[in-house]
Design a protein around this motif. Structure first.
Motif, PDB file in Angstrom:
ATOM      1  N   ALA A 129       0.750  -1.176   0.020  1.00 29.65           N
ATOM      2  CA  ALA A 129      -0.116  -0.043  -0.058  1.00 29.65           C
ATOM      3  C   ALA A 129       0.863   1.096   0.021  1.00 29.65           C
ATOM      4  N   ALA A 130       2.039   1.224   0.772  1.00 32.69           N
ATOM      5  CA  ALA A 130       2.753   2.321   0.774  1.00 32.69           C
ATOM      6  C   ALA A 130       3.498   2.772  -0.627  1.00 32.69           C
ATOM      7  N   LEU A 131       3.821   2.010  -1.254  1.00 36.71           N
ATOM      8  CA  LEU A 131       4.376   1.906  -2.629  1.00 36.71           C
ATOM      9  C   LEU A 131       3.359   2.844  -3.656  1.00 36.71           C
ATOM     10  N   ARG A 132       2.165   2.389  -3.252  1.00 42.51           N
ATOM     11  CA  ARG A 132       1.083   2.996  -4.154  1.00 42.51           C
ATOM     12  C   ARG A 132       0.643   4.407  -3.441  1.00 42.51           C
ATOM     13  N   ALA A 133       0.741   4.512  -2.404  1.00 43.00           N
ATOM     14  CA  ALA A 133       0.145   5.753  -1.540  1.00 43.00           C
ATOM     15  C   ALA A 133       0.450   7.077  -2.380  1.00 43.00           C
ATOM     16  N   PRO A 134       1.597   7.318  -2.814  1.00 42.28           N
ATOM     17  CA  PRO A 134       1.729   8.558  -3.434  1.00 42.28           C
ATOM     18  C   PRO A 134       0.651   8.887  -4.641  1.00 42.28           C
ATOM     19  N   ARG A 135       0.229   7.647  -5.207  1.00 46.30           N
ATOM     20  CA  ARG A 135      -0.622   8.047  -6.321  1.00 46.30           C
ATOM     21  C   ARG A 135      -2.146   7.709  -6.051  1.00 46.30           C
ATOM     22  N   SER A 136      -2.465   7.040  -4.937  1.00 42.69           N
ATOM     23  CA  SER A 136      -3.674   6.622  -4.890  1.00 42.69           C
ATOM     24  C   SER A 136      -4.216   7.113  -3.376  1.00 42.69           C
ATOM     25  N   TRP A 137      -5.150   7.802  -3.377  1.00 41.15           N
ATOM     26  CA  TRP A 137      -6.021   7.917  -2.024  1.00 41.15           C
ATOM     27  C   TRP A 137      -6.262   6.369  -1.331  1.00 41.15           C
ATOM     28  N   SER A 138      -6.948   5.820  -2.056  1.00 39.43           N
ATOM     29  CA  SER A 138      -7.409   4.279  -1.526  1.00 39.43           C
ATOM     30  C   SER A 138      -6.084   3.645  -0.849  1.00 39.43           C
ATOM     31  N   ALA A 139      -5.089   3.736  -1.570  1.00 39.63           N
ATOM     32  CA  ALA A 139      -3.715   3.012  -1.209  1.00 39.63           C
ATOM     33  C   ALA A 139      -3.194   3.707   0.193  1.00 39.63           C
TER      34      ALA A 139
ATOM     35  N   ALA B 138      -2.728   2.138   3.411  1.00 40.84           N
ATOM     36  CA  ALA B 138      -1.500   2.218   4.189  1.00 40.84           C
ATOM     37  C   ALA B 138      -1.541   2.734   5.786  1.00 40.84           C
ATOM     38  N   GLY B 139      -2.266   3.925   5.706  1.00 37.20           N
ATOM     39  CA  GLY B 139      -2.686   4.530   6.954  1.00 37.20           C
ATOM     40  C   GLY B 139      -2.965   3.472   8.149  1.00 37.20           C
ATOM     41  N   LEU B 140      -4.286   2.733   7.470  1.00 36.69           N
ATOM     42  CA  LEU B 140      -4.627   1.874   8.362  1.00 36.69           C
ATOM     43  C   LEU B 140      -3.833   0.624   8.684  1.00 36.69           C
ATOM     44  N   LEU B 141      -2.950   0.225   7.715  1.00 40.90           N
ATOM     45  CA  LEU B 141      -2.155  -0.835   8.256  1.00 40.90           C
ATOM     46  C   LEU B 141      -0.825  -0.357   8.958  1.00 40.90           C
ATOM     47  N   ALA B 142      -0.463   0.698   8.902  1.00 37.63           N
ATOM     48  CA  ALA B 142       0.341   1.222   9.881  1.00 37.63           C
ATOM     49  C   ALA B 142      -0.095   1.468  11.273  1.00 37.63           C
ATOM     50  N   ALA B 143      -1.428   1.751  11.384  1.00 32.36           N
ATOM     51  CA  ALA B 143      -1.961   1.834  12.468  1.00 32.36           C
ATOM     52  C   ALA B 143      -1.983   0.511  12.972  1.00 32.36           C
ATOM     53  N   VAL B 144      -2.340  -0.585  12.537  1.00 30.78           N
ATOM     54  CA  VAL B 144      -2.376  -1.723  12.644  1.00 30.78           C
ATOM     55  C   VAL B 144      -1.018  -2.333  13.461  1.00 30.78           C
TER      56      VAL B 144
ATOM     57  N   PRO C  27       8.970   3.670  15.917  1.00 36.65           N
ATOM     58  CA  PRO C  27      10.192   4.718  15.245  1.00 36.65           C
ATOM     59  C   PRO C  27      10.757   4.266  13.937  1.00 36.65           C
ATOM     60  N   ALA C  28      10.696   2.965  13.595  1.00 35.61           N
ATOM     61  CA  ALA C  28      11.088   2.443  12.301  1.00 35.61           C
ATOM     62  C   ALA C  28       9.882   3.077  11.357  1.00 35.61           C
ATOM     63  N   LEU C  29       8.893   2.954  11.432  1.00 33.80           N
ATOM     64  CA  LEU C  29       7.497   3.305  10.612  1.00 33.80           C
ATOM     65  C   LEU C  29       7.794   5.033  10.496  1.00 33.80           C
ATOM     66  N   LEU C  30       8.031   5.654  11.756  1.00 35.53           N
ATOM     67  CA  LEU C  30       8.276   7.259  11.539  1.00 35.53           C
ATOM     68  C   LEU C  30       9.425   7.394  10.494  1.00 35.53           C
ATOM     69  N   ILE C  31      10.562   6.594  10.826  1.00 36.27           N
ATOM     70  CA  ILE C  31      11.515   6.980   9.890  1.00 36.27           C
ATOM     71  C   ILE C  31      11.253   6.671   8.341  1.00 36.27           C
ATOM     72  N   ALA C  32      10.625   5.549   8.077  1.00 37.72           N
ATOM     73  CA  ALA C  32      10.224   5.369   6.608  1.00 37.72           C
ATOM     74  C   ALA C  32       9.202   6.490   6.367  1.00 37.72           C
ATOM     75  N   TRP C  33       8.340   6.986   7.070  1.00 31.84           N
ATOM     76  CA  TRP C  33       7.417   7.712   6.708  1.00 31.84           C
ATOM     77  C   TRP C  33       7.902   9.192   6.442  1.00 31.84           C
ATOM     78  N   VAL C  34       8.870   9.577   7.434  1.00 32.66           N
ATOM     79  CA  VAL C  34       9.644  11.004   6.992  1.00 32.66           C
ATOM     80  C   VAL C  34      10.277  10.849   5.770  1.00 32.66           C
TER      81      VAL C  34
ATOM     82  N   THR D 254      -1.445  12.253   5.692  1.00 34.84           N
ATOM     83  CA  THR D 254      -2.386  11.759   6.176  1.00 34.84           C
ATOM     84  C   THR D 254      -2.433  10.262   6.667  1.00 34.84           C
ATOM     85  N   LEU D 255      -1.160   9.794   6.369  1.00 33.02           N
ATOM     86  CA  LEU D 255      -0.987   8.492   6.666  1.00 33.02           C
ATOM     87  C   LEU D 255      -1.090   8.321   8.244  1.00 33.02           C
ATOM     88  N   ALA D 256      -0.586   9.355   8.879  1.00 34.04           N
ATOM     89  CA  ALA D 256      -0.475   9.053  10.400  1.00 34.04           C
ATOM     90  C   ALA D 256      -1.842   9.443  11.113  1.00 34.04           C
TER      91      ALA D 256
END
Lengths: 466, 991
Positions: free
Chosen positions: B511-521, B525-531, B541-548, B563-565
Motif C-alpha cells: 500500500a505504501a508504494l502506491r500511496a503517493p498515487r492513490s488515495w485508496s492506497a 497504508a494508514g490503516l495498516l500502519a495503525a495496525v 520509530p522505524a515506521l516514523l523513519i520510513a514515513w518521514v 495523512t498516513l498518520a
C-alpha cells in the motif's frame, strides 16, 4: 560502452559498501550491549495477622471392649499438662472410639504469651494393654510421617487422626513395610470432618507386617496424626506407646533420647513369644526414589566412645536395624543420610509388673536463641516412682542451654541428660541449635516425648499485586 | 434595421492573452460599433494595453467584482439607448461579451450577427469556444441542465470534427463571446452577481429562455479561449484553478440554482437538505477516493445556506423577467440516457487510463498460487491440533473477548486502580478481528493461527510483486516470508500481536508504494500502519523513519503522505495522553495484550532472525547431543556458525542485488532490514512492564519481522536480477555468454538453497504445535476453571483472586490479581495498567489487595471475609507455579488457604487449585454488589465521545480505503527482459 562499465563499477562499489555495512551492523548487534532498562519491581510486604495457635493431644489409651462384639474404646483417660499463659482448652468429643476424643490446647491470638506446649500421659493396665505412654501435643499438619508400629500377631497399631480445625480434611495414607509400599483399598480419601477424630487400624491395610511406616497427607484441613502401638506377648500385655510424627523426611535426624533400661531382663522376658521386637532398634525408610546411605552414630550419655554404623536403605523399603548387646544407659542417636529419610527408634523396658515399649521419634532442631516452652508429663498418680529426664544433644557444636535459669553445657555431639520435675513447664534457650527430648520412666514403664520448637515466626509475606 | 454591436472587453489581467484578444477585435471582418473596455486589472501594463486600442469607453473597476457586475459597469458608462431596440425598425442593440482571455476568430462577430439577423426570436448567440493552446479542441460549446438540475456542457474537451456544427438551439451558451440582445439583457437584468462565475452565463441564458427568447450556438463563429470561465474570473495573476476549487464552484452554483429555480414552497425543503446532502455526498467522495472534494462540498453547502439575501434577490429578478413556464426549457435539458451514456464513457476512459498506468506485475499463476496452496496445506497440518478450538490459550493468548458487546465497550477509556486507562490501539485491532466472528469472538484468533501461513504467503507474494516482475522470485519471497522465524516463533509461543504485525507488514509495503498515487492506497497504508503500530509499538520509530523519508523523497505527495498518520493518531492519542500525564512515556513502548515475558533473546538469535533460539536449539541439541550450553538462548559458536551459514544465501542474494542492474530497487529493502535489526537490538533488553514478579521485555519478533521483510525483498530483487543476468545489459547489446549463464545458474542455486535452508531451519518451530512442544494450545474460552466461568454467565463481574507463587530476589512471593468474569480477555488488557510499575507508587488498592493476599497466603487470624466482600471476590485460584518455585512455598499457601474457614476447597482444575468464598454460592451480598463499581474498570466521563471520534476517523479512513471502482482483469504481464523500472506517474490511480 564506457558508461555501462562505469555503472557496473558503481554497482559493485555499492554492493561492497553494503556488505561492509552489513558486517559492521552484525558485529555491532553481536558485541555492543543493547540499552537496558528495567522497572523496579515493587513488592508489598505484609505481616499476616497473628493467628490462634493450637496443639492437639491425641487422647487416651485405646483398646477394644470385652464381649462378643468388641468396640474401640478408651481404656484409660490421659492426664494433661499444658504450659503457656492464657491458654484455652477445648476438646473433640466425636471419635471412632467410645469415650474417645482429643483435647485442643489453644493459645488465642490475643493472649499475652507467644508460645505454648502441652503433653499427655496415660498409664493403662488392662488385660491387653498395659504400660505408660506419653505424647507431646502436636500442631495439626498437612503431612505427617509416623515411624513405628507393627501388625504382627499380638501387635496392635491404631492410626489416630484428629481434625481440630474448622475445615474438613481428606486424608490419604501411604504405608510402607519391609517389602516396599503397601497397596490396599481404603488408604485414600479418608474424610476427617472438622472437629472429629478418626481412628483407623493399621491392620486394615496390611497384616503380619513387622516394620511399618505410615505417611499421612491431608488436603483441605490439617490433621494431627499419631500412632498408638501396643504389644501382647503370649497372653501378657507387653507395653504401649504413642508414636508422634515427623513433618517431612530429612537428611539428618536426631533422636536425643534412647534409654536402654534393664536390657537383659527385657530379652529374658520377651523371648517368651519368640518375638524380636523387644530389642532396641532403629527403623528407617528412604521414601524417595533413590537409595540412601545412612551413617548412624549412637552417642552414650556416659561419655563413652560413640558407636558408628552404616546402613544402605533401598528406596521404599522399611529397614529395622536392631542394636544387640547394648549396655544399659541413655544414648542419643544421630542419623546422617545421603537422601531424605524418616526414622524412629524403639526401646523397651521390663520391671516387676511387666514390660513396656516406647518408640522415640526424632526431635526437631531447636533454633539458637529462641525461647522454647516444653511441658513434662504428669507422672504422679500415673505410674509409681516415676521420673522425667531431659535429653539434650547438640549435633553441630557445643551449646549452652539455659533451663529455667540454670545453664547446662552441652558439648558437641555429646548426649546430656538432666533430671527434671514431672508435670512442670520447662523454658529452654540455647545459644546453638540443640535437639531435646524427654523420657519418663517408672516401674516397668517407659515413655518419651519431644520438645518442639515454637511455631515459626510470622514472617512478612511478599505480595506482588498486579 | 441596423444591428449595433457594443463589444465589452472585461480584462482582469494583461499579458499575451489580452493582447491577442484586442488584436483579434481589431481584425474583425465586422467590427463592433462601440468598444467598452472594463479594466479590472490593477496593473499599469494592462491599462496601457487597453488604452492603446482607443475604446469608446474606458471603465476602471475593482478586480474582485464578478463578471456580471463588470459588464454592468461597462454598460453604465455608455449613453442611454437613443432608439428602442426592436426587430422591426430602428437600431438593433447587441452586446458582445468578451474577456481578456477570449480571442475571437476574425469572422466571429460576422457569423454571430448573420445567425441572429435571420432569427428575430434569438436573444443570445454564442460562438464555439476552442482551446487557444490546442485550436482543434473544443473547449466548450453549449451548456444545458440535466433533469436534476446539474449543469453539463454539451461539448467539452472534444476534438473538433464538426460533430456539433448542427447543434443550434441550446439551453445556454458560455459567456465567452456571447452576443446578447441588449434589450433582453436589460429585461432579465443581466448576469446575477451572486452566481458563481462557472454558471453565471447558464443562469443568464435560462432566464433569457424563460423570458420567451431563444439561445443559439453558432458553430461557424469561433472564439479561442486561453483560460476558461472559472480561471478567468479569478482576480490577480493567472494561476491554474485546482480541480477541487472548480468542483466547489460548480457545486455552489448548482445548489444556488436549486434554490433559485425551485417552486417557492420547496425552497425551505431544499434549504434544510443542504447540509445533510453535503454530508452524504462527502461520504460518497471518500468512497470515490476524492477526499479533497469533501471540504469543497461542505463549503459549498455552507456558502449557499448562509448566502443571506442573494437567493431572494435572485428569485425576484427571475420572477420579474419570466414570461414562460419552466416547461419551456424541458426539451432543451439533456436526456437521462444521454447523461448515463456520457458517464459510462468517462468511466471507461478513466479505467483504461489507470490500467495503462499500473506498474507491471508478475503473474500470480502458477508460482504464487502454488506457494499459497502449499502454505495452506502446511498450515492445516501443522496447526491441526488447533482447528475447531473455541479459543487459544498459552503464552500471551487468552480469549479475545467474552462476547460481541465487549468488543465495543472494551474500547472505551476506563478507570483503573492507578488512574485512567485509555484502551490500547491493539484493542481496536482485536475488536475488528473479533467482529469477523461476532457470535464467538475468540474463534477469530483460532482462524488467524490456522490461516497464518497462507495469509503470510499471500502478503509476501504481493509485497514481492510490487518490486519484481518475474514469478519465480516472487514465489520464493512468499515462501521465505512464510518460513520466517519471526512468524513461526510467535505462532508457537502464542504472541498474537507479533503474528498480526508479521501478517500486516507486507501489505503495508504494497500500500505504501502506491500511496503517493492513490488515495485508496494511502488510506489502506494508514490503516495498516495503525495496525502494525498497535501490535508492535516498538516498530513505531522505524515506521516514523520510513514515513518521514518517504515524504522527503516525494515532496509533491508529502501532503497526502502526511495523512498516513491520521488513523494511528486517532488510536494513540488517548493512550499517549494517559501515559504522559502519569509521567511514564516509556510505557508507550509496552507490548499490548497480556503481559507475558517473551522468551529470552540473544544477539546471535537476533542476527539469525530468531526471536527465541530455544525452539531451534532444542531440536539441534536433540539431534546432536553434547552441544548444550548453560545459557539456553545462546548457541555454542559452531552451532551459531552453522545456522549462520544456512541463513547466508538470503543475505548474499540481497547484497548481490546491489551489484546487478536495477540494484537500486534493493536499496530501500536493505535499509529497511537494517532499521529492523537495529530496532530489535535496541529493544531487546528493555522492559517496561512487570508480570508475576519478573520484568517483561519488549518483544523483538516484530522488529525481526521488519528486518526479515527487508532482507527477503532485497533477496527477491537479487533473484530476479541474477535470473535475468546476461540476457540484458542496460543500453548495450545482448551478450549471450558464459558469464551470464553462470550468474543465472548461481541465482537459481542460491534461491533454492535459501528456500530449502529456511525450511530446514524453520522445521522445529513449524512443527512445534503438532509435536505438542508449543506453548500455544487449544482451550476453552476462559482462563479460569469451568465452575467460575459457569457462574460468570450470571454475574460477569464475578471476582476471582488469582494467586501465583513466584521467585523474587531468591525468596518467594505471591503475585496476585483479581480477574472478573470467566477470566482475562485480550481485549480488556490495558498497557497503562501493565506499566503502572513505571509510575512507582503503590496505589491504595494495591495495598488493600496485598493485605488480603498476605493474610490468605499465610496462616492468619484476620477475618478476611470483609476484605473479600469489599473486593467482591467469590473465588480464590492458586495458579500453577513455575518450576523454579520451591514446592514447599506452594504447599504453604495451599495449607493456609485450606485452613481459612471463609474458603471452601473446590478442587484442582486445569487452571490451578480453586477455593470458593463460602456464602457466595447463591446471591452475592448486597455490599459486594454495591462495591463492584469501585474495583472493576468503570467508564470515564466523555469516554463515549472520545470513542465515537476515534471510530468516526477510522470509519472515514475505511470508506476512503475500500476499493469501489471496478477493476478490469489485467492481462497477464508478459515478462520482457528489458523491463524498465516501474514508472510512477504523478496522476492519481483512483481519480
Amino acid at each position: 560502452m564506457s558508461d555501462s562499465v562505469l555503472a557496473k563499477g558503481g554497482r559493485l562499489g555499492l554492493a561492497l559498501a553494503a556488505t561492509v555495512a552489513a558486517v559492521a551492523l552484525g558485529a555491532g548487534v553481536q558485541f555492543i550491549p543493547p540499552p537496558t532498562s528495567s522497572p523496579t519491581i515493587s513488592s508489598i510486604d505484609v505481616v499476616p495477622e497473628r493467628t490462634d495457635q493450637s496443639l492437639v493431644c491425641g487422647g487416651g489409651a485405646l483398646g477394644l471392649t470385652r464381649g462378643a462384639d468388641p468396640e474401640l474404646t478408651v481404656l484409660a483417660a490421659p492426664q494433661r499438662r499444658s504450659a503457656g499463659t492464657g491458654l484455652v482448652e477445648a476438646s473433640i468429643s466425636e471419635s471412632d472410639a467410645l469415650q474417645g476424643g482429643a483435647a485442643i490446647v489453644t493459645l488465642p491470638r490475643e493472649a499475652p504469651a507467644e508460645t505454648l506446649a502441652a503433653v499427655e500421659s496415660t498409664s493403662v493396665d488392662s488385660p491387653e494393654v498395659r504400660g505408660l505412654s506419653v505424647a507431646e501435643c502436636i500442631a495439626p499438619s498437612r503431612s505427617s510421617w509416623l515411624v513405628g508400629g507393627s501388625t504382627e500377631v499380638g501387635r496392635t497399631t491404631w492410626i489416630v487422626l484428629s481434625n481440630a480445625g474448622a475445615v474438613d480434611a481428606t486424608v490419604n495414607l501411604q504405608v510402607w513395610g519391609d517389602t516396599g509400599e503397601v497397596d490396599a483399598p481404603g488408604l485414600t480419601g479418608i474424610i476427617v470432618a472438622a472437629g472429629t477424630q478418626r481412628i483407623v487400624p493399621l491392620a486394615g491395610f496390611t497384616v503380619d507386617q513387622a516394620s511399618t511406616v505410615v505417611a499421612v497427607e491431608s488436603t483441605g484441613g490439617s490433621v494431627a496424626a499419631t500412632l498408638q502401638h501396643s504389644v501382647v506377648r503370649g497372653l501378657d500385655p507387653g507395653g504401649v506407646t504413642i508414636v508422634t510424627p515427623q513433618n517431612a523426611p530429612a537428611e539428618r535426624l536426631v533422636i536425643p533420647a534412647l534409654p536402654v533400661i534393664n536390657g537383659e531382663l527385657v530379652l529374658e522376658r520377651s523371648s517368651s513369644d519368640g518375638g524380636t521386637d523387644a530389642l532396641t532398634a532403629v527403623r528407617m525408610l528412604a521414601p524417595g526414589d533413590t537409595s540412601a546411605q545412612v551413617t548412624l552414630t549412637l552417642v552414650p550419655q556416659s561419655g563413652g566412645e560413640p558407636l558408628a554404623l552404616t546402613a544402605t536403605l533401598e528406596p521404599g523399603v522399611v529397614f529395622d536395624l536392631p542394636f544387640t548387646e547394648l549396655a544399659d544407659g541413655d544414648y542419643s542417636l544421630v542419623l546422617d543420610a545421603t537422601a531424605p529419610i524418616v526414622a524412629g527408634a524403639r526401646t523397651s523396658t521390663a520391671g516387676a509388673t511387666g514390660l513396656d515399649v516406647e518408640w522415640f521419634s526424632p526431635a526437631p532442631e531447636l533454633p539458637a536463641a529462641v525461647d522454647v516452652l516444653a511441658a513434662t508429663a504428669p507422672l504422679a498418680g500415673v505410674v509409681s516412682s516415676g521420673s522425667a529426664r531431659l535429653h539434650l544433644f547438640a549435633p553441630d557444636g557445643p551449646a549452652v542451654v539455659d533451663l529455667d535459669g540454670s545453664s547446662i553445657d552441652v558439648p558437641a555431639r555429646a548426649s546430656v541428660v538432666v533430671t527434671v520435675a514431672a508435670n512442670a513447664a520447662l523454658r529452654l534457650t540455647s545459644d546453638a541449635p540443640v535437639h531435646a527430648s524427654l523420657s519418663y520412666r517408672g516401674d516397668s514403664a517407659l515413655a518419651g516425648s519431644r520438645v518442639l520448637p515454637p511455631a515459626a515466626e510470622r514472617g512478612a509475606v511478599r505480595v506482588l499485586p498486579e | 434595421m441596423q444591428p449595433r454591436v457594443t463589444a465589452i472587453v472585461v480584462a482582469r489581467r494583461g499579458g499575451d492573452a489580452l493582447q491577442a484578444t484586442l488584436d483579434a477585435l481589431a481584425r474583425q471582418t465586422r467590427r463592433p460599433d462601440l468598444l467598452v473596455v472594463v479594466d479590472a486589472a490593477s496593473d499599469d501594463a494592462a491599462t496601457s494595453q487597453l488604452a492603446a486600442v482607443n475604446p469608446t469607453q474606458f471603465v476602471t473597476a475593482g478586480s474582485s467584482l464578478p463578471f456580471g457586475e463588470l459588464v454592468h459597469r461597462g454598460l453604465g458608462a455608455l449613453p442611454a439607448i437613443d432608439a428602442p431596440s426592436s426587430p422591426y425598425g430602428g437600431v438593433d442593440e447587441w452586446l458582445w461579451l468578451l474577456r481578456h482571455d477570449t480571442e475571437p476568430d476574425a469572422r466571429a462577430l460576422e457569423h454571430l450577427l448573420a445567425a441572429v439577423e435571420i432569427a428575430p426570436s434569438v436573444a443570445a448567440a454564442g460562438p464555439k469556444q476552442l482551446d487557444a493552446a490546442q485550436p482543434t479542441v473544443i473547449a466548450e460549446y453549449g451548456e444545458t441542465l440535466t433533469r436534476w438540475g446539474a449543469a453539463i456542457a454539451i461539448a467539452e474537451r472534444e476534438l473538433d470534427q464538426a460533430q456539433h456544427d448542427r447543434t443550434a438551439d441550446v439551453l445556454a451558451m458560455g459567456e465567452a463571446g456571447l452576443l446578447v440582445r441588449r434589450a433582453v439583457w436589460n429585461a432579465v437584468e443581466g448576469i446575477d452577481p451572486a452566481m458563481p462565475p462557472v454558471d453565471a452565463a447558464l443562469d443568464l441564458c435560462v432566464r433569457i429562455r424563460l423570458a420567451g427568447h431563444r439561445v443559439i450556438g453558432v458553430p461557424a463563429a469561433r472564439v479561442f479561449v486561453h483560460e476558461g470561465t472559472a480561471q478567468a474570473a479569478r482576480p490577480g495573476a493567472s494561476r491554474p484553478l485546482s480541480i477541487r476549487a472548480l468542483a466547489r464552484q460548480r457545486r455552489t452554483a448548482q445548489l444556488q440554482r436549486r434554490l433559485l429555480y425551485a417552486p417557492a414552497a420547496a425552497v425551505p425543503v431544499h434549504w434544510l437538505s443542504l447540509l445533510p446532502l453535503a454530508v452524504v455526498r462527502s461520504l460518497g467522495h471518500l468512497l470515490r477516493k476524492r477526499p479533497g472534494f469533501v471540504a469543497g462540498e461542505l463549503g459549498a453547502a455552507f456558502t449557499v445556506a448562509f448566502s443571506a439575501a442573494a437567493v431572494p434577490a435572485a428569485r425576484r429578478r427571475l420572477a420579474r423577467g419570466r414570461t414562460m413556464g419552466w416547461s419551456a426549457i424541458d426539451p432543451l435539458r439533456m436526456a437521462p440516457d444521454e447523461v448515463a451514456r456520457r458517464r459510462s464513457i468517462a468511466r471507461d476512459a478513466e479505467l483504461s487510463a489507470r490500467d495503462d498506468d499500473r506498474p507491471p506485475r508478475p503473474s500470480f499463476l502458477p508460482g504464487g498460487a502454488l506457494v499459497v496452496a502449499l502454505a495452506t496445506l502446511l498450515g492445516a497440518i501443522m496447526y491441526a491440533p488447533l482447528v475447531g478450538a473455541p479459543a487459544l490459550l498459552g503464552g500471551a493468548l487468552a480469549p479475545l473477548a467474552p462476547n460481541a458487546a465487549a468488543l465495543l465497550s472494551a474500547l472505551e477509556r476506563s478507570m483503573i486502580a492507578s488512574g485512567t486507562a485509555a484502551a490500547d490501539p491493539f484493542s481496536f485491532v482485536l475488536a475488528a478481528l473479533g467482529a469477523l466472528t461476532p457470535w464467538h469472538p475468540s474463534a477469530a484468533l483460532v482462524a488467524v493461527w490456522v490461516a497464518a501461513l497462507p495469509l503470510a504467503a499471500l502478503g509476501g507474494w504481493w509485497a514481492a510483486a510490487s518490486l519484481v516482475q518475474r514469478q519465480g522470485p516472487a514465489a520464493a519471497v512468499a515462501a521465505l516470508w512464510v518460513l520466517s522465524p519471526s512468524l513461526l516463533v510467535p505462532l508457537a509461543e502464542g504472541r498474537p500481536a507479533a503474528v498480526i504485525a508479521h501478517l500486516a507488514l507486507p501489505w503495508l509495503v504494497v500500500a505504501a508504494l502506491r500511496a503517493p498515487r492513490s488515495w485508496s492506497a494511502t488510506a489502506v497504508a494508514g490503516l495498516l500502519a495503525a495496525v502494525i503500530g498497535a501490535c508492535a509499538p516498538s516498530l513505531i520509530p522505524a515506521l516514523l523513519i520510513a514515513w518521514v523519508t518517504g515524504m522527503l523523497l516525494r515532496p509533491r505527495a508529502a501532503g497526502r503522505l502526511l495523512t498516513l498518520a491520521v488513523p494511528s493518531l486517532a488510536l494513540w492519542v488517548p493512550l499517549i495522553v494517559d501515559q504522559v500525564v502519569r509521567g511514564t512515556p516509556l510505557g508507550l513502548l509496552a507490548d499490548p495484550g497480556i503481559a507475558v515475558a517473551p522468551a529470552p533473546s540473544s544477539p546471535t538469535g537476533l542476527l539469525l532472525g530468531w526471536p527465541d533460539l530455544e525452539l531451534l536449539l532444542g531440536a539441534v541439541h536433540a539431534l546432536l547431543p553434547g552441544l548444550e550450553q548453560a545459557d539456553a538462548a545462546a548457541p555454542v559458536p559452531t552451532v551459531a556458525l552453522a545456522l549462520g551459514a544456512l541463513a547466508l544465501p538470503v543475505v548474499v542474494l540481497g547484497l548481490a542485488a546491489l551489484a546487478l542492474p536495477h540494484g537500486r530497487r534493493a536499496v530501500a529493502p536493505l535499509l529497511l532490514a537494517a532499521v529492523g535489526i537495529v530496532t530489535a537490538w535496541a529493544v531487546s533488553s528493555l522492559s517496561v512492564s512487570v508480570a508475576e514478579g519478573a520484568p517483561v521485555r519488549v518483544d523483538v519478533a516484530p522488529a525481526l519481522s521488519l528486518a526479515a521483510l527487508g532482507l527477503t525483498l532485497a533477496a527477491g530483487v537479487g533473484m530476479q536480477s541474477l535470473g535475468t543476468a546476461g540476457r540484458l545489459s542496460v543500453g548495450g547489446p545482448v551478450r549471450p555468454g558464459a558469464g551470464g549463464r553462470a550468474l543465472r545458474v548461481s541465482g537459481a542455486v542460491l534461491t533454492s538453497l535459501a528456500v530449502v535452508a529456511s525450511l530446514v531451519v524453520a522445521a522445529p518451530a513449524l512443527t512445534a504445535v503438532l509435536r505438542g512442544d508449543a506453548e500455544v494450545r487449544a482451550g476453552e474460552p476462559r482462563t479460569l476453571p469451568a465452575i467460575v466461568a459457569a457462574e460468570a454467565l450470571n454475574d460477569p463481574d464475578l471476582g476471582t483472586l488469582v494467586l501465583t507463587p513466584v521467585v523474587l530476589d531468591a525468596g518467594t512471593a505471591v503475585a496476585a490479581r483479581i480477574e472478573r468474569g470467566a477470566g482475562r480477555t485480550l481485549i480488556e488488557q490495558r498497557t497503562v495498567a501493565n506499566t503502572a510499575v513505571l509510575a512507582g507508587d503503590d496505589a491504595e488498592a494495591a495495598q488493600q489487595l496485598a493485605e488480603l493476599v498476605a493474610n490468605l497466603a499465610a496462616p492468619s487470624g484476620l477475618d478476611v471475609v470483609p476484605l473479600l466482600d469489599e473486593l467482591s471476590v467469590s473465588f480464590v485460584l492458586l495458579a500453577p507455579a513455575d518450576d523454579d518455585v520451591p514446592r514447599s512455598a506452594r504447599d504453604q499457601v495451599v495449607a493456609a488457604l485450606d485452613g481459612t474457614t471463609a474458603l471452601v476447597p473446590v478442587g484442582d482444575a486445569d487452571a490451578g487449585r480453586l477455593w470458593r468464598v463460602s456464602g457466595t454460592e447463591s446471591v452475592e451480598s448486597e455490599t459486594a454488589r454495591a462495591s463492584t463499581d469501585e474495583t472493576t474498570p468503570t467508564t470515564v466521563a466523555g469516554a463515549r465521545t472520545v470513542l465515537a471520534v476515534q471510530l468516526g476517523i477510522l470509519l472515514l479512513t475505511v470508506l476512503l480505503a475500500v476499493p469501489t471502482s471496478i477493476r478490469s482483469r489485467r492481462r497477464d504481464h508478459v515478462v520482457t527482459d528489458d523491463e524498465p523500472a516501474a514508472t510512477f506517474e504523478p496522476g492519481d490511480d483512483d481519480e
